[in-house]
Design a protein around this motif. Structure first.
Motif, PDB file in Angstrom:
ATOM      1  N   GLY A 643      33.869  47.395  42.486  1.00  0.00           N
ATOM      2  CA  GLY A 643      33.230  47.162  41.194  1.00  0.00           C
ATOM      3  C   GLY A 643      33.477  45.753  40.699  1.00  0.00           C
ATOM      4  N   PHE A 644      33.115  44.783  41.510  1.00  0.00           N
ATOM      5  CA  PHE A 644      33.406  43.373  41.228  1.00  0.00           C
ATOM      6  C   PHE A 644      32.868  42.958  39.858  1.00  0.00           C
ATOM      7  N   GLY A 645      33.783  42.473  38.998  1.00  0.00           N
ATOM      8  CA  GLY A 645      33.398  41.973  37.678  1.00  0.00           C
ATOM      9  C   GLY A 645      33.048  43.029  36.661  1.00  0.00           C
ATOM     10  N   GLU A 646      33.230  44.313  36.995  1.00  0.00           N
ATOM     11  CA  GLU A 646      32.824  45.376  36.081  1.00  0.00           C
ATOM     12  C   GLU A 646      33.923  45.682  35.064  1.00  0.00           C
ATOM     13  N   HIS A 647      33.523  45.762  33.788  1.00  0.00           N
ATOM     14  CA  HIS A 647      34.410  46.266  32.750  1.00  0.00           C
ATOM     15  C   HIS A 647      34.227  47.785  32.688  1.00  0.00           C
ATOM     16  N   ALA A 648      34.873  48.421  31.764  1.00  0.00           N
ATOM     17  CA  ALA A 648      34.856  49.879  31.717  1.00  0.00           C
ATOM     18  C   ALA A 648      33.426  50.424  31.626  1.00  0.00           C
ATOM     19  N   TYR A 649      33.079  51.300  32.539  1.00  0.00           N
ATOM     20  CA  TYR A 649      31.783  51.974  32.521  1.00  0.00           C
ATOM     21  C   TYR A 649      31.991  53.394  33.054  1.00  0.00           C
ATOM     22  N   SER A 650      31.055  54.267  32.767  1.00  0.00           N
ATOM     23  CA  SER A 650      31.136  55.651  33.227  1.00  0.00           C
ATOM     24  C   SER A 650      29.920  55.968  34.078  1.00  0.00           C
ATOM     25  N   GLU A 651      30.133  56.598  35.224  1.00  0.00           N
ATOM     26  CA  GLU A 651      29.016  56.973  36.089  1.00  0.00           C
ATOM     27  C   GLU A 651      28.336  58.251  35.631  1.00  0.00           C
ATOM     28  N   LEU A 652      28.953  58.964  34.690  1.00  0.00           N
ATOM     29  CA  LEU A 652      28.374  60.192  34.163  1.00  0.00           C
ATOM     30  C   LEU A 652      28.851  60.354  32.734  1.00  0.00           C
ATOM     31  N   GLN A 653      27.939  60.721  31.841  1.00  0.00           N
ATOM     32  CA  GLN A 653      28.281  60.834  30.435  1.00  0.00           C
ATOM     33  C   GLN A 653      29.409  61.831  30.233  1.00  0.00           C
ATOM     34  N   GLY A 654      30.394  61.440  29.420  1.00  0.00           N
ATOM     35  CA  GLY A 654      31.517  62.313  29.120  1.00  0.00           C
ATOM     36  C   GLY A 654      32.659  62.220  30.111  1.00  0.00           C
ATOM     37  N   LYS A 655      32.488  61.464  31.196  1.00  0.00           N
ATOM     38  CA  LYS A 655      33.547  61.319  32.177  1.00  0.00           C
ATOM     39  C   LYS A 655      34.358  60.057  31.902  1.00  0.00           C
ATOM     40  N   ALA A 656      35.537  59.984  32.514  1.00  0.00           N
ATOM     41  CA  ALA A 656      36.439  58.860  32.287  1.00  0.00           C
ATOM     42  C   ALA A 656      35.803  57.556  32.759  1.00  0.00           C
ATOM     43  N   PRO A 657      36.067  56.457  32.075  1.00  0.00           N
ATOM     44  CA  PRO A 657      35.499  55.169  32.482  1.00  0.00           C
ATOM     45  C   PRO A 657      36.112  54.662  33.780  1.00  0.00           C
ATOM     46  N   ILE A 658      35.335  53.863  34.488  1.00  0.00           N
ATOM     47  CA  ILE A 658      35.752  53.237  35.739  1.00  0.00           C
ATOM     48  C   ILE A 658      35.753  51.725  35.520  1.00  0.00           C
ATOM     49  N   GLU A 659      36.685  51.029  36.131  1.00  0.00           N
ATOM     50  CA  GLU A 659      36.766  49.583  35.988  1.00  0.00           C
ATOM     51  C   GLU A 659      36.918  48.925  37.352  1.00  0.00           C
ATOM     52  N   GLU A 660      36.769  47.602  37.355  1.00  0.00           N
ATOM     53  CA  GLU A 660      37.025  46.828  38.561  1.00  0.00           C
ATOM     54  C   GLU A 660      38.442  47.101  39.070  1.00  0.00           C
ATOM     55  N   THR A 661      38.549  47.316  40.379  1.00  0.00           N
ATOM     56  CA  THR A 661      39.846  47.565  41.000  1.00  0.00           C
ATOM     57  C   THR A 661      40.017  46.636  42.190  1.00  0.00           C
ATOM     58  N   ILE A 662      41.147  45.941  42.242  1.00  0.00           N
ATOM     59  CA  ILE A 662      41.446  45.018  43.330  1.00  0.00           C
ATOM     60  C   ILE A 662      42.635  45.558  44.112  1.00  0.00           C
ATOM     61  N   TYR A 663      42.497  45.583  45.427  1.00  0.00           N
ATOM     62  CA  TYR A 663      43.647  45.968  46.231  1.00  0.00           C
ATOM     63  C   TYR A 663      43.646  45.222  47.562  1.00  0.00           C
ATOM     64  N   PHE A 664      44.830  45.171  48.154  1.00  0.00           N
ATOM     65  CA  PHE A 664      45.044  44.513  49.438  1.00  0.00           C
ATOM     66  C   PHE A 664      45.425  45.562  50.471  1.00  0.00           C
ATOM     67  N   LYS A 665      44.990  45.328  51.707  1.00  0.00           N
ATOM     68  CA  LYS A 665      45.316  46.268  52.779  1.00  0.00           C
ATOM     69  C   LYS A 665      45.637  45.495  54.046  1.00  0.00           C
ATOM     70  N   ALA A 666      46.629  45.977  54.772  1.00  0.00           N
ATOM     71  CA  ALA A 666      46.979  45.420  56.074  1.00  0.00           C
ATOM     72  C   ALA A 666      47.099  46.567  57.066  1.00  0.00           C
ATOM     73  N   SER A 667      46.512  46.395  58.251  1.00  0.00           N
ATOM     74  CA  SER A 667      46.562  47.443  59.269  1.00  0.00           C
ATOM     75  C   SER A 667      46.819  46.812  60.628  1.00  0.00           C
ATOM     76  N   TRP A 668      47.436  47.595  61.497  1.00  0.00           N
ATOM     77  CA  TRP A 668      47.814  47.090  62.812  1.00  0.00           C
ATOM     78  C   TRP A 668      47.653  48.212  63.823  1.00  0.00           C
ATOM     79  N   ASN A 669      46.816  47.953  64.819  1.00  0.00           N
ATOM     80  CA  ASN A 669      46.556  48.922  65.875  1.00  0.00           C
ATOM     81  C   ASN A 669      47.183  48.411  67.161  1.00  0.00           C
ATOM     82  N   ILE A 670      48.239  49.093  67.634  1.00  0.00           N
ATOM     83  CA  ILE A 670      48.958  48.675  68.833  1.00  0.00           C
ATOM     84  C   ILE A 670      48.676  49.675  69.940  1.00  0.00           C
ATOM     85  N   GLN A 671      47.881  49.268  70.911  1.00  0.00           N
ATOM     86  CA  GLN A 671      47.510  50.165  72.004  1.00  0.00           C
ATOM     87  C   GLN A 671      48.667  50.312  73.002  1.00  0.00           C
TER      88      GLN A 671
END
Length: 671
Positions: A643-671
């Motif tokens: 939700g890049f740049g999004e402030h609080a919004y709701s995808e359905l009336q009466g439901k909790a608001p959703i906001e921009e979320t930033i997270y980092f992830k690291a993964s490692w696949n060792i065969q």
């Protein structure tokens, strides 16, 4: 990142869910779509439910940071019951409401090979709940997940995730893997309600020349903490509501065994799975234990005719929350009880399907299933007929018609639900003749079970066209029309208690109002629409996956107060006021060696209606993913913005608001 995007785009994508055998998409006379592992990984999603929005016709509504409601071809609601969800062919629907609790459906996303989606009726092969379609989450064979895989993620709103999987080769025919996945974070973006999800599982695969076995087992537990309250209507009015905390959990375990045997002319399959799940959520509090066995035989009758026959048995034991001795001593904001909390239900089915090569270019598929439901002692007939015309290797036309039903649910037939509310008392306080609110009293709306309900059913006609004018461009389009009968709605209602005085002569303190209603099957629904999916690789380093859906719905009923044309609430009004346009555009760009920049645009049109309860603004969001991996054996590092740049919004009336979320992830696949 080992395969180029051009190779991925031009790969001959296959699926098994249409006819319970491996087929190329070009051979399937139905609206079929495959979400690949590459699409899932590069979308940046954190759950299976979110990934489904990549497909045409699928509506994914986010109602919290870790919960969703998913529907296909409209009729979107929390208890959506017209879509069959499976993991490797094992149904993960809830017998409680014949739908799926999406916060309990998950697995290690890296181990998903693909998600197969059939849009439209699929009752002949899959039976109850395959009314609007089928979602089959196919995980990788354990031989393809050897070695170590580790993944860690960290982001806003206390989000943390840690996953680990290990695969091993036992001998030249037997491989196995085990995984564990843990997620924690805030359940809502607006507060610090804690969410925790822990799951794990094992899989073993044995493969011989003509024989294959797969054994899987696993379990999960989700837990969330919420600020809660309950009402005691026998207390002093000043202390009716008591505020507290509540821990809500869901737990489940499963085991499955799949056997495949090939002979010169006939293939045999046996599928056995067991499932146990429970929750203390007030509107679903109970336990369900399921055992399911399915058999299949596929025979090549002649060079032009192939016959598939099968049968299945499912047994469900339920143990639900029964009525308390005194309901009004402890009333949650919402809840559900049953007068028949314990019992065993059985579902039996048998089916046959014949595929025929009528001419060099024309293929037909004709089949039917008989299915028996003990919950309401009913037998349903679910036929289908389909044609595929292969104009050329690059262009195919298809058409089909089919009938499917919704598995009768425990919610409708055996449980009473309720929710708390307020009743506004109108009067002429100042004597000017105008009505206004002069008092507010507590109220309870109770929806009673109805064992006389007929099974919901749908007949769908659809036609489609697949066209690949160049190796880098694929266009898949579908037109559909569906007629639904006996759809659930609120039944007739009447006041049982007003100002604390009840019809049976009893009295409730604090002038409580109680409104009784029941479930009804008076509603009929028609919907039609258009769906298209376009995959285009204009350059070797860039692929665009685009989907568009247009859906129109009209619900009608008669001889019922909820059928009033001017009514502003209720399921009829809700179905008639749903979004019509859905767009998804995913761009996958390898912009430099070892670097990827992926964007995902999603759009849902507005609902403009006189009813204030279903008026919705349009929703447009962009998700961003930036990834770096120096070499295939190096760790992969990702930055994801949901939700890049999004402030609080709701995808359905009466439901909790959703906001921009930033997270980092690291993964490692060792065969």
């Amino acid at each position: 990142m080992a395969m180029s995007l051009e190779e991925l785009s031009n790969a001959d994508i296959s699926m098994t869910s249409a006819a319970k055998k491996e087929q190329s998409l070009s051979e399937i006379p139905a609206a079929a779509y495959v979400i690949t592992n590459e699409m899932i990984r590069r979308s940046g999603v954190r759950s299976v439910a979110e990934a489904l929005a990549l497909a045409p016709g699928v509506q994914v509504t986010r109602i919290s940071e870790f919960n969703w409601q998913v529907s296909l071809r409209g009729l979107n609601e929390v208890l959506f019951n017209k879509l069959l969800i499976m993991i490797d062919g094992r149904s993960v629907y809830s017998p409680l409401m014949s739908g799926s609790f999406w916060h309990t459906i998950d697995t290690l996303l890296e181990d998903i090979e693909r998600i197969e989606i059939i849009r439209g009726t699929a009752g002949t092969m899959w039976g109850g709940n395959a009314a609007n379609g089928v979602v089959n989450i196919i995980t990788k064979n354990s031989r393809d997940t050897q070695g170590h895989y580790a993944e860690v993620a960290y982001g806003e709103r206390s989000y943390q995730e840690l996953n680990y999987r290990y695969g091993a080769t036992i001998n030249d025919k037997l491989t196995a893997r085990a995984y564990v996945k843990g997620v924690t974070g805030d359940y809502y973006s607006i507060n610090d309600d804690l969410w925790r999800n822990l799951r794990g599982g094992i899989r073993a695969d044995y493969e011989d020349v003509n024989r294959q076995f797969t054994v899987q087992a696993g379990g999960y537990q989700t837990k969330s903490n919420h600020y809660w309250y309950y009402a005691d209507f026998y207390q002093d009015p000043a202390n009716v509501f008591t505020y507290t905390d509540i821990d809500i959990y869901s737990r489940g375990a499963y085991a499955s065994f799949d056997w495949y045997e090939q002979t010169e002319k006939t293939d045999y399959e046996l599928h056995l799975w067991l499932d146990a799940n429970s929750t203390n959520e007030p509107s679903a509090q109970g336990e369900f234990y399921t055992i399911d066995v399915d058999t299949l035989g596929r025979t090549q009758l002649t060079d032009r005719h192939e016959l598939t026959v099968g049968a299945g048995l499912r047994t469900i034991y339920r143990r639900f929350m029964d009525y308390p001795e005194e309901l009004l001593n402890h009333v949650e904001p919402w809840g559900r009880f049953s007068n028949d909390p314990r019992g065993t239900d059985v579902i039996l089915n048998t089916y046959a399907q014949l595929e025929s090569q009528l001419t060099e270019k024309l293929t037909s598929t004709i089949g039917a299933k008989f299915e028996y439901f003990s919950l309401n002692d009913s037998v349903e007939f679910q036929p289908q007929a389909r044609l595929l015309y292969t104009y050329s290797p690059r262009q195919q036309f298809w058409a089909g018609i089919g009938r499917a039903v919704v598995t009768p649910s425990f919610v409708d037939t055996k449980t009473d639900s309720y929710f708390l509310g307020n009743v506004e008392i109108l009067g002429d306080a100042d004597g000017d003749g105008d009505k206004e609110v002069v008092a507010i009293r507590p109220g309870i709306v109770i929806t009673k079970a109805n064992e006389e309900l007929k099974n919901e059913s749908v007949v769908t006609i659809d036609v489609g066209h697949r066209f690949a004018p160049t190796p880098s461009l694929n266009i898949d389009s579908t037109l559909f029309f569906s007629q639904y009968n006996n759809v659930r709605m609120e039944g007739n209602s009447a006041w049982e208690c007003t100002f604390g005085e009840c019809l049976d002569g009893s009295t409730i303190p604090n002038e409580v109002f109680i409104l009784l209603e029941n479930y009804s099957d008076n509603l009929d629904v028609e919907n039609y629409g258009f769906e298209t999916a376009i995959r285009w690789t204009p350059f070797e380093s860039l692929t665009l996956n685009t989907s568009y859906s247009y859906i129109q719905t009209e619900a009608t009923c008669s001889n019922h107060f909820s059928c009033d044309i001017d009514l502003t609430t209720g399921i009829k009004t809700k179905y008639n006021n749903q979004p019509s346009h859905f767009v998804s555009v995913q761009s996958l760009w390898d912009f430099a060696p070892g670097w990827q920049l992926d964007l995902w645009y999603k759009y849902k049109s507005a609902v403009d209606t006189p009813s204030p309860y279903y008026k919705e603004p349009s929703v447009s969001t962009v998700d961003l993913r930036l990834a770096w991996q120096h070499q295939p054996h190096w760790p992969r590092v990702e930055l994801v913005v949901d939700g890049f740049g999004e402030h609080a919004y709701s995808e359905l009336q009466g439901k909790a608001p959703i906001e921009e979320t930033i997270y980092f992830k690291a993964s490692w696949n060792i065969q």
